[in-house]
Scaffold this motif. Structure first.
Motif, PDB file in Angstrom:
ATOM      1  N   SER A   1       5.040   6.899   1.525  1.00 16.07           N
ATOM      2  CA  SER A   1       5.491   5.641   2.122  1.00 16.07           C
ATOM      3  C   SER A   1       4.859   4.460   1.405  1.00 16.07           C
ATOM      4  O   SER A   1       3.727   4.529   0.922  1.00 16.07           O
ATOM      5  N   LEU A   2       5.600   3.364   1.370  1.00 13.06           N
ATOM      6  CA  LEU A   2       5.122   2.104   0.796  1.00 13.06           C
ATOM      7  C   LEU A   2       5.285   1.025   1.853  1.00 13.06           C
ATOM      8  O   LEU A   2       6.391   0.763   2.325  1.00 13.06           O
ATOM      9  N   ILE A   3       4.170   0.419   2.247  1.00 15.58           N
ATOM     10  CA  ILE A   3       4.177  -0.571   3.325  1.00 15.58           C
ATOM     11  C   ILE A   3       3.768  -1.936   2.782  1.00 15.58           C
ATOM     12  O   ILE A   3       2.948  -2.045   1.867  1.00 15.58           O
ATOM     13  N   ASP A   4       4.402  -2.987   3.317  1.00 12.07           N
ATOM     14  CA  ASP A   4       4.006  -4.355   3.015  1.00 12.07           C
ATOM     15  C   ASP A   4       2.889  -4.745   3.979  1.00 12.07           C
ATOM     16  O   ASP A   4       3.065  -4.695   5.196  1.00 12.07           O
ATOM     17  N   VAL A   5       1.742  -5.107   3.450  1.00  7.28           N
ATOM     18  CA  VAL A   5       0.572  -5.385   4.280  1.00  7.28           C
ATOM     19  C   VAL A   5       0.804  -6.565   5.216  1.00  7.28           C
ATOM     20  O   VAL A   5       0.288  -6.589   6.331  1.00  7.28           O
TER      21      VAL A   5
ATOM     22  N   GLU B   1       0.840  -1.190   0.000  1.00  5.48           N
ATOM     23  CA  GLU B   1       0.000   0.000   0.000  1.00  5.48           C
ATOM     24  C   GLU B   1       0.881   1.248   0.000  1.00  5.48           C
ATOM     25  O   GLU B   1       1.909   1.287   0.681  1.00  5.48           O
ATOM     26  N   MET B   2       0.450   2.256  -0.763  1.00  3.17           N
ATOM     27  CA  MET B   2       1.190   3.525  -0.845  1.00  3.17           C
ATOM     28  C   MET B   2       0.251   4.675  -0.538  1.00  3.17           C
ATOM     29  O   MET B   2      -0.923   4.652  -0.914  1.00  3.17           O
TER      30      MET B   2
ATOM     31  N   LYS C   1      -9.922   1.055   2.976  1.00 11.70           N
ATOM     32  CA  LYS C   1      -9.367   0.123   1.997  1.00 11.70           C
ATOM     33  C   LYS C   1      -7.842   0.204   1.949  1.00 11.70           C
ATOM     34  O   LYS C   1      -7.197  -0.668   1.379  1.00 11.70           O
ATOM     35  N   ASN C   2      -7.293   1.265   2.519  1.00  9.19           N
ATOM     36  CA  ASN C   2      -5.846   1.451   2.601  1.00  9.19           C
ATOM     37  C   ASN C   2      -5.429   1.512   4.067  1.00  9.19           C
ATOM     38  O   ASN C   2      -4.599   2.322   4.462  1.00  9.19           O
ATOM     39  N   ALA C   3      -6.008   0.629   4.866  1.00  8.42           N
ATOM     40  CA  ALA C   3      -5.952   0.767   6.320  1.00  8.42           C
ATOM     41  C   ALA C   3      -4.539   0.671   6.890  1.00  8.42           C
ATOM     42  O   ALA C   3      -4.208   1.358   7.857  1.00  8.42           O
ATOM     43  N   HIS C   4      -3.676  -0.145   6.307  1.00 10.54           N
ATOM     44  CA  HIS C   4      -2.362  -0.376   6.905  1.00 10.54           C
ATOM     45  C   HIS C   4      -1.455   0.836   6.764  1.00 10.54           C
ATOM     46  O   HIS C   4      -0.764   1.221   7.715  1.00 10.54           O
TER      47      HIS C   4
END
Length: 294
Positions: A144-148, A125-126, A223-226
């Motif tokens: 930021s780019l996070i791995d769910v 997610e970005m 929908k982009n909760a993380h």
């Protein structure tokens, strides 16, 4: 007022109300249409005559033109001084407007859907978070780019500007860090509908590296909760506690926080381990895998 039996407050209240009410307008249709146009040599041509010119034009080779080019033809062939707005109005009255082209998006929008994530590098997610530099009275951007799955901030961009090229470069660095270039199945990248993520350069980067890009519907941050959760933690644990005096100060502090977040901050959803340690323990088989449903 005492003679006619009207209270003073009532009189002035009615007077003020009448002053506030808009006056009646004699013409609600704007400036009246003159019904004619002028030629370059000062000759007046009626709208009915101009309509006949238009009908003659669309009966010939000029039938392929829209109203703007028909207006140019009127200017060239009949020396008319006429703007595109009037040409449009006359064409509309004649019902000869060409149908509008349906522009097809080169990169069709893929809506985010419910998924079941069972490992790292399946869904990223970005998103973008603003920060304020008090000493310079301006804002900076953190993308930021996070791995769910493992909650790691795989890569990020900090800058005074944030454009589609920055999003594309962040994605490419994340693919390189996770050794995903050679893998057949690439991560899915989920974003909102920000200008950086719907830009041509970002979409072409996703297409080049065979990364599926999906976008959440408007007004659905859940929908982009993380990544939203990470930015909430960033606000509470970093931004509020620091008054940034310069961009360099913000760059250093935010970078240190992200390193802390990845390497040392305890996550309850990761068996009370930071993301880096969780990834090592999971690779060694010391902790059981789990499923993330979203």
């Amino acid at each position: 007022m005492r003679v006619i039996g009207i209270h003073e407050a009532t009189y002035y209240a009615r007077r003020q109300r009448l002053q506030r009410e808009p006056k009646e307008r004699t013409n609600n249709g704007g400036r009246p249409q003159p019904g004619y146009s002028w030629t370059q040599d000062g000759k007046r041509i009626s709208d009915e005559q101009i309509k006949e010119y238009l009908i003659e034009l669309i009966a010939g080779e000029e039938s392929i033109y829209g109203y703007r080019k028909l207006g140019i033809c009127l200017h060239k062939q009949h020396q008319l001084i006429i703007n595109h707005k009037k040409t449009y109005r006359l064409c509309k009255e004649l019902d000869i407007l060409s149908p509008q082209r349906q522009i097809k998006a080169k990169h069709p929008r893929r809506m985010a859907r419910n998924r079941t994530i069972t490992a790292s590098n399946e869904l990223w997610e970005m998103d973008i978070k603003y920060g304020y530099i008090a000493g310079e009275d301006r804002f900076f951007y953190l993308m930021s780019l996070i791995d769910v799955y493992d909650r790691s901030i795989v890569d990020y961009h900090i800058g005074l500007n944030c454009e589609g090229a920055d999003a594309a470069n962040t994605l490419k660095r994340a693919l390189w860090k996770r050794n995903c270039f050679e893998k057949e199945k690439k991560p899915i990248v989920r974003t909102d509908n920000g200008s950086q993520f719907i830009s041509r350069v970002f979409e072409e980067t996703c297409e080049q590296y065979q990364v599926e890009h999906e976008r959440i519907p408007p007004k659905t941050p859940n929908k982009n909760a993380h990544i939203e959760s990470f930015h909430a933690n960033l606000e509470r644990e970093c931004y509020i506690k620091h008054t940034f005096e310069s961009y360099q100060d913000a760059y250093q502090v935010v970078g240190e926080y992200i390193d802390f977040y990845n390497q040392r901050r305890i996550h309850g959803s990761l068996y009370n381990m930071p993301p880096a340690e969780f990834c090592r323990q999971l690779a060694d088989g010391n902790v059981p895998a789990f499923i993330v449903t979203l």
